[in-house]
Design a protein around this motif. Structure first.
Motif, short mmCIF file in Angstrom:
data_model
loop_
_atom_site.label_atom_id
_atom_site.label_comp_id
_atom_site.label_asym_id
_atom_site.label_seq_id
_atom_site.Cartn_x
_atom_site.Cartn_y
_atom_site.Cartn_z
N CYS A 35 -47.50 -14.99 -2.38
CA CYS A 35 -47.85 -16.15 -3.22
C CYS A 35 -49.28 -16.67 -3.00
CB CYS A 35 -46.86 -17.28 -3.06
SG CYS A 35 -47.11 -18.55 -4.34
N VAL A 37 -50.26 -18.65 -5.78
CA VAL A 37 -50.20 -19.45 -7.00
C VAL A 37 -51.00 -20.74 -6.85
CG1 VAL A 37 -48.62 -20.77 -8.49
CG2 VAL A 37 -48.07 -18.42 -7.83
N CYS A 38 -51.09 -21.26 -5.65
CA CYS A 38 -51.97 -22.41 -5.43
C CYS A 38 -52.92 -22.09 -4.28
CB CYS A 38 -51.16 -23.69 -5.20
SG CYS A 38 -50.78 -24.06 -3.49
N LEU A 40 -53.18 -22.91 -1.37
CA LEU A 40 -52.65 -22.81 -0.01
C LEU A 40 -52.41 -21.36 0.41
CD1 LEU A 40 -50.36 -25.93 -0.15
CD2 LEU A 40 -52.22 -25.56 1.46
N ASP A 41 -52.28 -20.47 -0.58
CA ASP A 41 -52.20 -19.02 -0.30
C ASP A 41 -51.19 -18.68 0.80
OD1 ASP A 41 -54.09 -18.53 -2.23
OD2 ASP A 41 -55.77 -18.41 -0.81
N CYS A 42 -49.97 -19.10 0.63
CA CYS A 42 -48.95 -18.92 1.68
C CYS A 42 -48.62 -17.44 1.92
CB CYS A 42 -47.68 -19.66 1.32
SG CYS A 42 -47.90 -21.45 1.25
N ASN A 44 -46.03 -15.72 0.86
CA ASN A 44 -44.60 -15.39 0.87
C ASN A 44 -44.20 -14.73 -0.45
OD1 ASN A 44 -45.32 -18.01 -0.15
ND2 ASN A 44 -43.14 -18.40 -0.50
N ARG A 46 -42.14 -14.85 -3.32
CA ARG A 46 -41.27 -15.77 -4.06
C ARG A 46 -40.36 -15.03 -5.02
NH1 ARG A 46 -44.90 -20.59 -6.23
NH2 ARG A 46 -42.89 -21.15 -7.17
N ALA A 52 -41.91 -21.16 1.18
CA ALA A 52 -42.97 -21.57 2.10
C ALA A 52 -43.28 -23.06 1.86
CB ALA A 52 -44.21 -20.69 1.93
N ARG A 53 -44.50 -23.37 1.86
CA ARG A 53 -44.93 -24.77 1.85
C ARG A 53 -44.28 -25.62 0.74
NH1 ARG A 53 -49.12 -28.49 3.79
NH2 ARG A 53 -49.45 -29.90 2.06
N CYS A 54 -44.17 -25.06 -0.47
CA CYS A 54 -43.65 -25.86 -1.59
C CYS A 54 -42.15 -25.68 -1.79
CB CYS A 54 -44.40 -25.54 -2.87
SG CYS A 54 -44.14 -23.84 -3.45
N ASN A 90 -46.93 -28.88 -4.05
CA ASN A 90 -47.76 -28.24 -3.01
C ASN A 90 -48.49 -29.27 -2.14
OD1 ASN A 90 -49.40 -28.95 -5.17
ND2 ASN A 90 -50.83 -27.26 -4.85
N HIS A 140 -47.35 -25.38 -8.64
CA HIS A 140 -46.59 -24.37 -7.91
C HIS A 140 -45.65 -23.57 -8.81
CE1 HIS A 140 -44.40 -28.09 -8.07
NE2 HIS A 140 -43.29 -27.56 -7.58
S1 SF4 Z 1 -47.56 -23.89 -1.63
FE1 SF4 Z 1 -46.13 -22.79 -2.94
S2 SF4 Z 1 -47.39 -22.24 -4.73
FE2 SF4 Z 1 -48.81 -22.75 -3.09
S3 SF4 Z 1 -49.27 -20.77 -2.16
FE3 SF4 Z 1 -47.59 -21.74 -0.98
S4 SF4 Z 1 -45.69 -20.88 -1.84
FE4 SF4 Z 1 -47.38 -20.49 -3.31
#
Ligand code: SF4
Length: 342
Positions: A35, A37-38, A40-42, A44, A46, A52-54, A90, A140
């Motif tokens: 991911c 998508v935002c 934060l570049d986690c 994971n 999805r 992850a974070r969101c 996010n 997100h």
């Molecule tokens: S916060 Fe959510 S949308 Fe943003 S990078 Fe992490 S998993 Fe993806």
């Protein structure tokens, strides 16, 4: 495409007709696999529902959807904006006014829906007469949002899409949304990274949000497009929520908008801050533990004039409804009560 569509159509209908919308959706969905998508570049996956974070996986989460009458007048109109509130977020704003939606993932997971159901919600809001589809906290869920727009567009959706965001958005994602989103409505929260980290728990908010707004401006420019009823069809509107003790750095943000974007970008100055979530109880956030004072509000309005911002809306001091002034600098232009808005 019919003449009716070409004169007033939402931009995604052109992408649909050209066969481009599906490609955009697939490019956005590819970002879910590791991911990004935002910003934060986690990383994971999805698509396998690794969270992850969101705390958000493959399917969209919709907390609620409704006709909403609290947005800016050209979005609310007479029949309401068609709000769709996504669950989770996010960011982790300590004063989030929707924290039960944005920061309660164990509850929100129950609100997971299919893309098809999300598309049905959009069509329901259109059938109710709403003037637009206003996705609240879409960052997100940008790929899921785009997929649902594709499904709904194939079934007759034609309303403008509003992207109502916290501005912590990826430029790559925004580029893929070019032509899918009709109105960008970012909330520019802070001018300083320290405030973003302390109050929303993200790094580099200043740089990330300004890069995102620069991309939104590249797509929209500084001209807002209205229909014959005064409803906003296309453009960029930057929200500025005035925080107590000027924690948002309003003057810094206004100077940047004027100098790096344009004084004609529409801004929406908001007075509705109140301490909620942990802002009112945790002494660490004592500077956020009260509403703004009237003098803070008057200084914020003065800053609009000082920086010679030309377009937008100013909220009434007690929060609602919005008062509408098409041109900040035109002393002859009367304020219009939202209830009189046609
Ligand atoms: S916060 Fe959510 S949308 Fe943003 S990078 Fe992490 S998993 Fe993806």
């Amino acid at each position: 495409m019919s003449d009716e569509l070409t004169t007033s159509a939402a931009s995604y209908l052109s992408l649909l007709e050209a066969g481009e919308l599906l490609k955009r959706v697939e490019s956005l969905e590819a970002l879910l696999e590791s991911c990004t998508v935002c910003p934060l570049d986690c990383g994971n996956n999805r698509l396998n529902d690794e969270l992850a974070r969101c705390y958000s996986g493959r399917l969209p989460i919709v907390s609620s959807y409704t006709a909403h009458f609290g947005e800016e007048p050209p979005l609310t109109g007479t029949r309401g904006a068609g709000n769709i509130f996504f669950g989770n977020c996010n960011l982790r704003c300590v004063y989030c006014q929707n924290y039960q939606i944005s920061q309660a993932h164990k509850e929100q997971i129950k609100n997971q829906v299919t893309h098809e159901r999300l598309a049905e919600m959009m069509l329901e809001l259109q059938a109710r007469g709403c003037h637009n589809i206003n996705f609240v906290s879409p960052t997100h869920f940008a790929p899921q949002m785009a997929r649902a727009i594709l499904i709904a567009a194939e079934r007759g959706l034609h309303l403008p899409i509003v992207y109502n965001t916290n501005a912590y958005d990826s430029v790559e994602v925004l580029r893929l949304l070019d032509g899918i989103v009709d109105v960008y409505l970012p909330d520019l929260k802070y001018a300083e990274d320290e405030a973003g980290f302390l109050y929303s728990k993200v790094r580099s908010y200043r740089e990330v949000s300004r890069a995102a707004l620069t991309e939104m401006y590249r797509q929209m420019g500084d001209k807002q497009v209205y229909d014959e009823h005064g409803l906003l069809k296309r453009g960029l509107v930057i929200r500025l929520l005035v925080l107590p003790n000027d924690l948002g750095g309003l003057r810094d943000s206004l100077g940047w908008i004027r100098d790096e974007l344009s004084p004609r970008v529409a801004v929406s100055l908001m007075a509705q801050y109140y301490p909620t979530n942990v802002a009112g109880t945790n002494p660490r956030y004592a500077l956020l533990s009260r509403r703004i004072s009237e003098s803070e509000w008057m200084r914020a309005i003065s800053a609009l004039e000082e920086f010679e911002m030309e377009e937008g809306w100013i909220q009434e001091y007690d929060g609602a409804p919005f008062y509408y002034r098409p041109n900040f600098n035109d002393a002859e232009t009367p304020f219009h009560d939202v209830r009189d808005f046609q």
